[in-house]
Scaffold this motif. Structure first.
Motif, PDB file in Angstrom:
ATOM      1  N   SER A   1      10.581 -47.558 -35.211  1.00 33.65           N
ATOM      2  CA  SER A   1       9.540 -46.556 -35.446  1.00 33.65           C
ATOM      3  C   SER A   1       8.422 -47.145 -36.302  1.00 33.65           C
ATOM      4  O   SER A   1       7.230 -46.914 -36.040  1.00 33.65           O
ATOM      5  CB  SER A   1      10.133 -45.321 -36.140  1.00 33.65           C
TER       6      SER A   1
ATOM      7  N   ALA B   1      10.732 -35.784 -39.322  1.00 34.71           N
ATOM      8  CA  ALA B   1       9.658 -36.733 -39.622  1.00 34.71           C
ATOM      9  C   ALA B   1       8.436 -35.965 -40.104  1.00 34.71           C
ATOM     10  O   ALA B   1       7.994 -35.027 -39.437  1.00 34.71           O
ATOM     11  CB  ALA B   1       9.312 -37.572 -38.393  1.00 34.71           C
TER      12      ALA B   1
ATOM     13  N   SER C   1       4.606 -39.104 -36.457  1.00 37.62           N
ATOM     14  CA  SER C   1       5.852 -38.341 -36.324  1.00 37.62           C
ATOM     15  C   SER C   1       6.304 -38.278 -34.867  1.00 37.62           C
ATOM     16  O   SER C   1       7.508 -38.294 -34.575  1.00 37.62           O
ATOM     17  CB  SER C   1       5.697 -36.942 -36.917  1.00 37.62           C
TER      18      SER C   1
ATOM     19  N   SER D   1      13.547 -42.310 -31.584  1.00 39.18           N
ATOM     20  CA  SER D   1      14.884 -41.770 -31.831  1.00 39.18           C
ATOM     21  C   SER D   1      15.566 -41.383 -30.522  1.00 39.18           C
ATOM     22  O   SER D   1      16.750 -41.688 -30.300  1.00 39.18           O
ATOM     23  CB  SER D   1      14.801 -40.556 -32.764  1.00 39.18           C
TER      24      SER D   1
ATOM     25  N   ILE E   1      11.005 -40.315 -42.652  1.00 38.57           N
ATOM     26  CA  ILE E   1      12.093 -40.064 -41.713  1.00 38.57           C
ATOM     27  C   ILE E   1      13.331 -39.672 -42.501  1.00 38.57           C
ATOM     28  O   ILE E   1      13.597 -40.224 -43.572  1.00 38.57           O
ATOM     29  CB  ILE E   1      12.396 -41.286 -40.815  1.00 38.57           C
TER      30      ILE E   1
ATOM     31  N   LEU F   1       7.337 -45.063 -43.316  1.00 34.65           N
ATOM     32  CA  LEU F   1       7.091 -45.788 -42.077  1.00 34.65           C
ATOM     33  C   LEU F   1       5.585 -45.945 -41.860  1.00 34.65           C
ATOM     34  O   LEU F   1       4.816 -45.025 -42.116  1.00 34.65           O
ATOM     35  CB  LEU F   1       7.688 -45.031 -40.895  1.00 34.65           C
TER      36      LEU F   1
ATOM     37  N   VAL G   1       8.193 -41.412 -34.109  1.00 33.85           N
ATOM     38  CA  VAL G   1       9.559 -41.371 -34.642  1.00 33.85           C
ATOM     39  C   VAL G   1      10.476 -40.616 -33.684  1.00 33.85           C
ATOM     40  O   VAL G   1      11.602 -41.043 -33.397  1.00 33.85           O
ATOM     41  CB  VAL G   1       9.584 -40.711 -36.034  1.00 33.85           C
TER      42      VAL G   1
END
Length: 270
Positions: free
Chosen positions: A87, A42, A55, A62, A106, A172, A58
Motif C-alpha cells: 500500500s 484507512a 485510502s 488489501s 492503516i 503510509l 489501501v
C-alpha cells in the motif's frame, strides 16, 4: 484442539462534519476458507483527492493480497506486513501525479479459522482488544503526542486534547518507510471483541466507555451508537468516522464448525 466459535460483525462509516470522505473501511470473509476474516480501516490524508486516493489504494491492495492468502499454509503476520508495504509503495507512486501528496493510516486485523488473530497498524487509526467488558490491549499511535506520553511528558487525557494531536510521525505514503507495528493474539475466545477505528471515533471515548458499549450491545447496535455519540460530542467539528466491530461468540451448536456471520454493513450519511 481449536475451540469452535462464531463471529458477529458490523462496519460503519460517516463523513462527519467534513465536506468529503477520506476514510475507508472493509470487512472481508475469505473467498474460499470459512472462518477467515480481514478487517481494515484507512484514514486518508492529503486534500480531497489525495486522501481518498490513498485510502482507496489501501482497500484495493488489501483485497488483492487477501484473495491470494492461504490460511493453512501462509503466515498471517506476513500477509499484513505485505499489505502495509505494498500500500505504501502504491501510494508513493500515486503521489507522483497527485495534486496533493497522499497519505493514509492503516489498522488491519486478520482472524484465522483456528482462532488466532494478527493485527498491524501505522498512524493513529487504532485496534482495541476487549474481553468480557475490559480492555486487554490496544495499538499505540504513531503520533507526536503519543511520543510525549511514552516519555511521561503527557497523560493520555492531555494528549487527546493537545493542539498537535493530529501530527503523525509514521503513516503510509510518507518519504520514510512506514512503521509496521504488529500484535498477535494466540487464541480468541467467546467474550472477545475487536474494534478497529479511525481517530474520528476513538477521540471521543475513553477505553472504559468503549468497553461498556461493545460489551452490552450487538456489533451493529454498537456501531450505530458510537457514530451517533461521536457526532454529538464533536459539536459540529467532527472528522470522518470509520470503524469495524467483531464479536466472538460461542456456537449455537457444539458441533458447529467455525463460521463468519456478518451483519449488514451499516452506513450513515447526511
Amino acid at each position: 484442539m481449536t475451540q469452535a466459535f462464531r463471529l458477529i460483525a458490523s462496519t460503519g462509516i460517516h463523513k462527519g462534519d467534513r465536506d468529503y470522505q477520506q476514510d475507508q473501511v472493509i470487512l472481508l470473509p475469505h473467498p474460499r476458507v470459512n472462518g477467515c476474516v480481514l478487517g481494515v480501516v484507512a484514514d486518508g490524508m492529503g486534500g480531497r483527492s489525495g486522501g481518498r486516493k490513498a485510502s482507496d489504494q489501501v482497500m484495493m491492495t488489501s483485497r488483492q493480497l487477501f484473495d491470494s492468502y492461504a490460511p493453512d499454509t501462509d503466515d498471517g503476520a506476513t500477509l499484513l506486513r505485505h499489505i502495509v508495504q505494498e500500500s505504501h509503495i502504491v501510494i508513493r507512486l500515486t503521489a507522483i501525479s497527485a495534486e496533493q501528496e497522499p497519505h493514509s493510516t492503516i489498522a488491519a486485523f486478520l482472524i484465522n479459522p483456528r482462532g488466532d488473530c494478527h493485527w498491524v497498524h501505522a498512524g493513529d487509526s487504532r485496534i482495541y482488544h476487549f474481553q468480557d467488558g475490559r480492555l486487554l490491549h490496544r495499538t499505540a499511535d504513531h503520533s507526536y503526542v503519543q511520543a510525549l506520553v511514552d516519555r511521561g511528558e503527557l497523560t493520555e487525557a492531555e494528549a487527546n486534547d493537545h493542539p498537535h494531536a493530529n501530527i503523525l510521525i509514521g503513516c503510509l505514503g510518507a518519504e520514510s518507510d512506514p512503521p509496521v507495528a504488529a500484535h498477535h493474539i494466540p487464541q480468541l475466545r467467546p467474550g472477545d471483541v475487536l474494534l478497529a477505528c479511525s481517530d474520528g471515533v476513538w477521540h471521543y471515548f475513553t477505553p472504559a466507555e468503549l468497553a461498556s458499549v461493545l460489551d452490552s450491545l450487538s456489533p451493529r447496535e454498537a456501531t450505530e451508537f458510537l457514530i451517533d455519540k461521536a457526532r454529538t460530542r464533536a459539536r459540529g467539528g467532527g472528522d470522518n468516522l470509520s470503524l469495524v466491530v467483531v464479536k466472538i461468540e460461542a456456537p449455537k451448536e457444539e458441533k458447529r464448525p467455525p463460521m463468519f456471520a456478518q451483519q449488514p454493513q451499516f452506513s450513515l450519511s447526511n
